[in-house]
Design an enzyme around this catalytic site. Structure first.
Site, PDB file in Angstrom:
ATOM      1  N   ASP A 302      81.836  28.171  27.715  1.00 39.05           N
ATOM      2  CA  ASP A 302      81.964  29.612  27.540  1.00 39.05           C
ATOM      3  C   ASP A 302      83.032  30.099  28.529  1.00 39.05           C
ATOM      4  O   ASP A 302      83.620  29.328  29.286  1.00 39.05           O
ATOM      5  CB  ASP A 302      80.600  30.299  27.718  1.00 39.05           C
TER       6      ASP A 302
HETATM    7  C1  BGC Z   1      80.601  35.037  25.467  1.00 35.78           C
HETATM    8  C2  BGC Z   1      80.736  34.192  24.223  1.00 35.78           C
HETATM    9  C3  BGC Z   1      82.065  34.467  23.561  1.00 35.78           C
HETATM   10  C4  BGC Z   1      83.172  34.189  24.563  1.00 35.78           C
HETATM   11  C5  BGC Z   1      84.554  34.414  24.010  1.00 35.78           C
HETATM   12  C6  BGC Z   1      81.813  34.901  26.382  1.00 35.78           C
HETATM   13  O1  BGC Z   1      81.778  35.777  27.436  1.00 35.78           O
HETATM   14  O2  BGC Z   1      79.443  34.647  26.173  1.00 35.78           O
HETATM   15  O3  BGC Z   1      79.665  34.444  23.350  1.00 35.78           O
HETATM   16  O4  BGC Z   1      82.201  33.673  22.431  1.00 35.78           O
HETATM   17  O5  BGC Z   1      83.011  35.056  25.673  1.00 35.78           O
HETATM   18  O6  BGC Z   1      84.800  35.748  23.865  1.00 35.78           O
END
Ligand code: BGC
Length: 745
Positions: A302
């Site tokens: 993530d």
């Molecule tokens: C979130 C994810 C997301 C990623 C990309 C993260 O902060 O937890 O769910 O896909 O950002 O935007």
């Protein structure tokens, strides 16, 4: 020697171009440099290669040639994501330009011309593309209890994502929604393992279609593996303390189902479980995910999670150590995403021998395979004309249908709803009455979804929909903000004129850490608004568009009707108006247990110890509304529950049937829910658990038989040895008030 490698490379590039579906992956890996491999494992945000400072400009979205070329030449960029700073939708043409440039420069300036894969958060529709169809958020999708319909949601999302030129969607969220405080509760399919599993399966089917190679499919990304949603405090990315049994019983099955369905990628939980950040947890990322579940796809971190091992989790003293730990644990790609430090450090680690090449090659192999499966090795070409249904009425209808089937009628005293008399005057008020943002929630045009600049034209707020779609006289006054009363006198004056009062309560769109709250109670201002309007003495209809079940215990008794609308998306206004005026008969059912008090979070599949109504009454299960609950404007009667066998064994299929009759005055849809109770087991059993359901349509007076095929494994649990078992013994099966006893031998 030099001549020979030039020849091999030239030959290779030629065969690469010639190959219809892309190159032979292992041959490609053999000619890749360490730097090229590290590049494949790097994912950067669009902001890194875009003109200007996206976060400051708030107007991103065009490629900076120099930045991109240098990124390709120096770092061999493997992947790009999102829109830079979550800062706003991009028009279809602009997306096409961005992707054309990206692919063209990559082809011109990269040695091996390995395509770049672009990933996007298309969370409820492709929410970063202008004019896209926006659906109810996942929690509302689950409330439809209609997987066939939800499949269409994901098919449309895949279509419109690909129409934008984007092949990879960071969706669906498969975290179970058992912590209602959590800021991402609305992104889940609710609290129940079985319901969420069925929705997870359908979401992956819808996104990936018949194969990733289709121009209408995208790669799904199951997220966030594993146990992300259940932090002790309810705050995003704070510690989870959980036994392996609980993890496997509640939080693993959705992922397991999605893997069986062929989900192509997975995103890792940013948080920690029992003191270990999941990004460095080899047991979860390799032993469980790869060795046990046989997941073959790409595991991406993530956001910035490698660096967070140093500055948030403090398990690595340097970023280099963080890179080493997470790669050895099983990460394939790092959503770095704002610089190339990860890439540089990874190269150093490989060169020093701190990470074996075999480990790197398996990640690169998975990434290249994904690109090949998606058809990305073919020359990039896209045009709007390939996607005539983008943002079409046809797609909006799927969204409308999903919204109407999700909306859940929780209370309807003396049949105050539907409002069918067109002569009645309706006051529509409250903070959510006239806001598209509050209908859509976060991940709408921007990350947090609070900016109204980017709204899709012609979409209707609740009050606008009432005005456009009903013949009633509609009055409007906001009456209150989300947490501050204002305009209240005006609202009370209009209430005097009205026959019925629709109060639209809401919550500021938010997600992740910005969405953290300290308690679940609905802000006092909204409670006050309801109290003041109640004093006027007209029937009160509450409409709730919340990110999570905010506590409404004090105001439910004041309301004649409660309409729970989740975050219903761009067609939500119309759907709410149509339900309230009886154009549509509600059929949504709660996919979670609605708590009556902030600190009384008990799930429907509670243990007996949570259910006791002792003399003290302290442990009694008393939610505001039960899981699976939702009223209709008609009535359904259940009878004749029968089971094909009273004693069954592992090889048997139990046929469980029931008759359902529409005994009311309207056609309608009903969700037939089959629950079971394992009477005695070596692990304390639940009071009841869902094991099958079906949504059926019944005309007035119509009767249907609904049948479910149940196997022993549908009644199983995770035992002390962490093995899924069905123990010999007695079970009760329940549908509504009917029950049937069976024995498993
Ligand atoms: C979130 C994810 C997301 C990623 C990309 C993260 O902060 O937890 O769910 O896909 O950002 O935007």
């Amino acid at each position: 020697m030099i001549k020979r490698s030039v020849f091999i490379l030239a030959f290779f590039s030629l065969s690469l171009l010639k190959a219809q579906n892309g190159p032979d992956i292992d041959s490609l890996i053999r000619v890749m440099t360490i730097e090229e491999k590290a590049g494949q494992m790097t994912q950067i945000d669009l902001g890194v290669i875009a003109k200007g400072d996206i976060c400051a400009l708030k107007q991103p979205q065009s490629i900076d040639d120099k930045k991109l070329i240098s990124g390709i030449k120096t770092y061999h960029i493997g992947s790009v994501l999102n829109v830079g700073c979550g800062s706003g939708t991009i028009a279809l043409d602009r997306w096409h330009d961005i992707l054309r440039q990206l692919h063209q420069y990559n082809s011109d300036y990269s040695r091996l011309k390995i395509p770049v894969i672009y990933g996007i958060d298309a969370i409820h529709g492709v929410n970063y593309t202008k004019g896209a169809t926006l659906f109810p958020q996942q929690i509302g999708q689950a409330a439809t209890w209609n997987p066939k319909l939800v499949k269409q949601v994901y098919q449309v999302t895949a279509y419109e994502t690909r129409a934008s030129g984007l092949p990879w969607n960071f969706s669906p969220v498969l975290d179970l929604g058992r912590q209602p405080l959590w800021s991402r509760f609305f992104e889940t399919f609710g609290e129940d393992v079985y319901l969420a599993k069925s929705m997870s399966q359908t979401a992956v089917q819808g996104l990936q279609g018949d194969g990733l190679n289709s121009p209408f499919s995208v790669a799904a990304c199951m997220k966030h593996f594993l146990g992300y949603s259940m932090s002790l405090s309810g705050k995003d990315r704070t510690p989870v303390w959980m036994s392996d049994r609980e993890l496997r019983a509640y939080f693993l099955p959705t992922f397991q189902t999605a893997i069986q369905q062929g989900a192509a990628t997975v995103m890792i939980n940013s948080g920690e479980i029992n003191g270990t950040p999941v990004h460095v947890n080899h047991d979860i990322l390799t032993k469980l995910l790869r060795d046990e579940l046989h997941f073959k796809g790409v595991a991406v971190t993530d956001w910035e999670d490698v660096y967070k091992l140093v500055n948030v989790h403090h398990v690595a003293a340097t970023k280099k150590e963080a890179v080493r730990l997470c790669i050895l644990a099983g990460i394939d790609m790092s959503m770095t995403p704002n610089d190339f430090e990860f890439t540089t450090l990874l190269v150093e680690l490989i060169k020093e021998g701190s990470i074996p090449m075999s480990r790197i090659d398996s990640s690169v192999r998975r990434i290249l395979q994904l690109k090949k499966d998606l058809g990305l090795f073919k020359p990039f070409s896209i045009s709007k004309s390939q996607y005539p249904d983008f943002g079409s009425k046809k797609h909006a209808e799927v969204s409308y249908q999903t919204a109407t089937e999700s909306i859940t009628l929780l209370k309807n005293t003396k049949s105050v709803l539907p409002i069918t008399k067109r002569s009645e005057t309706i006051l529509v008020c409250g903070p959510a009455a006239n806001s598209m943002n509050l209908l859509n929630g976060a991940w709408t045009h921007t990350w947090q979804g609070t900016d109204s600049t980017y709204q899709t034209p012609d979409k209707l707020t609740i009050v606008e929909a009432f005005k456009k779609h009903t013949k009633n006289k509609i009055l409007y006054a906001q009456g209150s903000g989300l947490d501050k009363l204002y305009d209240v006198d005006n609202c009370l004056r209009k209430a005097q004129e009205a026959d019925k009062i629709v109060i639209c309560l809401g919550e500021m769109p938010s997600t992740e850490i910005p969405g953290n709250i300290k308690d679940l109670d609905l802000p006092q201002a909204q409670i006050e608004l309801v109290k003041k309007l109640k004093a006027v003495g007209k029937p009160i209809i509450l409409v709730c568009t919340f990110n999570r079940p905010r506590i409404i215990h004090e105001i439910v008794p004041m309301a004649d009707a409660v309409v729970y609308a989740y975050l219903p998306g761009d067609e939500g206004g119309r759907a709410i108006a149509d339900i309230i005026t009886g154009e549509v008969n509600p059929s949504g059912k709660l996919p979670f247990t609605y708590p009556a008090a902030s600190n009384d979070i008990v799930h429907y599949d509670r243990k007996h110890s949570e259910d006791l109504d002792t003399d003290f009454s302290t442990n009694a299960y008393k939610p505001e509304f039960d899981f699976g609950f939702g009223l209709s404007y008609t009535t359904f009667e259940y009878s004749n529950l029968r089971v094909s066998k009273d004693t069954f064994s592992a090889s048997d299929v139990l046929m469980v049937s029931v008759d359902v009759e529409n005994t009311g005055k309207k056609e309608g849809m009903e969700v037939v829910q089959l629950y079971y109770q394992d009477l005695y087991a070596s692990i304390t059993p639940s009071v009841r658990q869902l094991c099958a359901y079906d949504k059926i349509y019944l005309k007035k007076g119509e009767k249907k038989t609904v049948s479910f095929a149940i196997k022993a494994e549908d009644l199983s649990f995770i035992n002390k040895q962490l093995v899924r078992v069905t123990e010999r013994g007695d079970f009760e099966l329940y549908i509504q008030q009917l029950k049937h006893h069976v024995y498993y031998q």
